[in-house]
Write a protein that holds these residues in place. Structure first.
Motif, short mmCIF file in Angstrom:
data_model
loop_
_atom_site.label_atom_id
_atom_site.label_comp_id
_atom_site.label_asym_id
_atom_site.label_seq_id
_atom_site.Cartn_x
_atom_site.Cartn_y
_atom_site.Cartn_z
N VAL A 224 0.83 -1.20 0.00
CA VAL A 224 0.00 0.00 0.00
C VAL A 224 0.86 1.25 0.00
O VAL A 224 1.91 1.30 0.63
N ARG A 225 0.43 2.26 -0.75
CA ARG A 225 1.05 3.58 -0.75
C ARG A 225 0.05 4.56 -0.19
O ARG A 225 -1.01 4.80 -0.77
N ALA A 226 0.38 5.14 0.96
CA ALA A 226 -0.49 6.13 1.58
C ALA A 226 -0.23 7.49 0.93
O ALA A 226 0.91 7.94 0.86
N LEU A 227 -1.29 8.12 0.45
CA LEU A 227 -1.20 9.44 -0.17
C LEU A 227 -1.86 10.43 0.77
O LEU A 227 -3.09 10.49 0.86
N PRO A 228 -1.07 11.21 1.53
CA PRO A 228 -1.64 12.06 2.58
C PRO A 228 -2.56 13.15 2.03
O PRO A 228 -2.27 13.78 1.01
N ILE A 229 -3.69 13.34 2.72
CA ILE A 229 -4.63 14.42 2.41
C ILE A 229 -4.98 15.12 3.72
O ILE A 229 -4.74 14.59 4.81
N SER A 230 -5.55 16.31 3.61
CA SER A 230 -5.86 17.08 4.83
C SER A 230 -7.13 16.61 5.51
O SER A 230 -7.30 16.79 6.72
N GLY A 231 -8.06 15.98 4.77
CA GLY A 231 -9.33 15.54 5.36
C GLY A 231 -9.20 14.25 6.13
O GLY A 231 -8.15 13.59 6.13
N ARG A 232 -10.28 13.86 6.79
CA ARG A 232 -10.32 12.63 7.61
C ARG A 232 -10.95 11.49 6.82
O ARG A 232 -12.02 11.64 6.23
N THR A 233 -10.27 10.34 6.80
CA THR A 233 -10.81 9.15 6.15
C THR A 233 -12.13 8.75 6.79
O THR A 233 -12.28 8.79 8.01
N ARG A 234 -13.09 8.37 5.97
CA ARG A 234 -14.44 8.06 6.47
C ARG A 234 -14.52 6.68 7.12
O ARG A 234 -13.65 5.82 6.93
N SER A 235 -15.60 6.48 7.88
CA SER A 235 -15.92 5.18 8.47
C SER A 235 -17.30 4.75 8.00
O SER A 235 -18.22 5.57 7.94
N LEU B 295 -15.77 16.44 -6.16
CA LEU B 295 -14.80 16.28 -7.24
C LEU B 295 -15.51 16.45 -8.58
O LEU B 295 -16.45 15.70 -8.89
N PRO B 296 -15.11 17.39 -9.41
CA PRO B 296 -15.77 17.59 -10.71
C PRO B 296 -15.54 16.39 -11.62
O PRO B 296 -14.48 15.76 -11.60
N GLY C 259 -5.07 20.53 -5.72
CA GLY C 259 -3.67 20.15 -5.60
C GLY C 259 -3.51 18.71 -5.15
O GLY C 259 -2.63 17.99 -5.64
N GLU C 260 -4.34 18.28 -4.21
CA GLU C 260 -4.27 16.89 -3.73
C GLU C 260 -4.63 15.92 -4.84
O GLU C 260 -3.98 14.88 -5.01
N PHE C 261 -5.66 16.26 -5.63
CA PHE C 261 -6.07 15.36 -6.70
C PHE C 261 -5.00 15.28 -7.80
O PHE C 261 -4.75 14.20 -8.35
N THR C 262 -4.37 16.38 -8.09
CA THR C 262 -3.29 16.37 -9.08
C THR C 262 -2.13 15.49 -8.59
O THR C 262 -1.54 14.72 -9.36
#
Length: 324
Positions: A78-89, A142-143, A113-116
């Motif tokens: 697995v490759r973790a790609l950090p984002i500012s939001g919280r992963t859902r449950s 996300l558009p 920027g995160e999506f790019t």
């Protein structure tokens, strides 16, 4: 290398109960906490059967950290790609009669920027000639144009693109020229904007997606199995499950089985014999997943290929069960 991308992953908690009664205090008979998300499940199923893959997972917060720890504990690359939001449950309530009630959080938004950054990482991990499997719901906000750009860049890079999603993102993937789309019946009906009441409707809808640019369509139909529509024609099949326990992740296991058997190449070449082998594998993996609790992915000992029945000339006028 098969690279899976789960844009909206989750922590999945499955709680087994005797009966769901609104307003009551309900005692659980069992509980399972597992990493969730369609792409994540595809990688888990491939790993369980010795097929290499790498899971790309945008994640954030404590939940994101726990998700990555669970995947690594299972041995997933697995490759973790950090984002500012919280992963859902997500929460699944499973009753003994196979009734499943799901409560899914929407998940975090991804900035432009995160999506790019995610798109760039997908291309870097796949390399030239790789296979990218983008699965699951798009993040909130996300558009469709952004998802279209991701798909277009993958195809332009010479990678094989497989997509399991819904709505505008599914249409975008077809338009971009995805090699394979794997919608379920609801998702297929939504994207073509009409009800699908029989196999003929499903085949026509799949052909419409192919006319938009998709190479092949593998439509999952729950207990009615699946239909493959590709350059070689139409093939349907099903695998009975005497004691179903959970349908969570069954479609992901089905897709993983199809990938593991070389189904994308077979469908692209219109090779009916190889496509039949791949569809058999897909249905056997999907049925095995339904027989397991929670979102567990089947291992070789769980898979019963002899139960699969293929229909090279399916009764396309046969009605499908009415959806609630």
């Amino acid at each position: 290398m098969i690279v899976t991308l789960t844009l909206n992953p989750s922590l999945d908690r499955t709680i087994e109960i005797g009966e769901l009664v609104r307003g009551d205090v309900i005692r659980a008979t069992a509980a399972h906490l597992e990493p969730g998300g369609k792409g994540v499940n595809v990688s888990r199923a491939l790993l369980a059967n010795g097929v290499p893959s790498r899971a790309l997972v945008p994640c954030g917060g404590d939940e994101g950290g726990q998700l990555i720890r669970l995947l690594r504990a299972e041995g997933v690359d697995v490759r973790a790609l950090p984002i500012s939001g919280r992963t859902r449950s997500n929460i699944t309530l499973a009753e003994p009669d196979s009734t499943v009630t799901k409560i899914n959080e929407p998940g975090p938004e991804l900035s432009a920027g995160e999506f790019t950054a995610v798109t760039d990482q997908v291309l870097a991990e796949a390399g030239a000639g790789g296979c990218v499997v983008a699965c699951g719901s798009a993040p909130p906000g996300l558009p469709a144009e952004a998802f279209l750009e991701l798909c277009t860049r993958v195809v332009a890079a010479g990678d094989t693109l497989v997509v399991d999603t819904s709505g505008p993102a599914l249409r975008a993937a077809a338009t971009a020229g995805a090699a394979l789309l794997k919608p379920n019946r609801d998702e297929l009906a939504e994207v073509v904007e009409r009800p699908l009441t029989c196999f003929d409707d499903v085949v026509d809808a799949a052909q419409e997606l192919r006319s938009w640019g998709a190479g092949a369509v593998l439509a999952s139909l729950g207990a009615d199995g699946a239909v493959l529509v590709d350059a070689g024609g139409v093939l349907a099949g099903a695998a009975p499950v005497p004691r179903p326990r959970s349908s969570v992740g069954a479609g992901d296991a089905l897709l993983a089985g199809f990938l593991a058997a070389g189904g994308v190449a077979a469908a692209g070449e219109g090779d009916p014999e190889r496509a039949a082998v791949a569809l058999t594998e897909a249905l056997a993996w999907g049925a095995a997943a339904v027989s397991l609790p929670g979102s567990r992915m089947p291992r070789p000992a769980d898979i019963r290929r002899e139960t699969v029945r293929l229909h090279p000339r399916p009764d396309r006028a046969r009605p499908l069960p009415t959806l609630n």
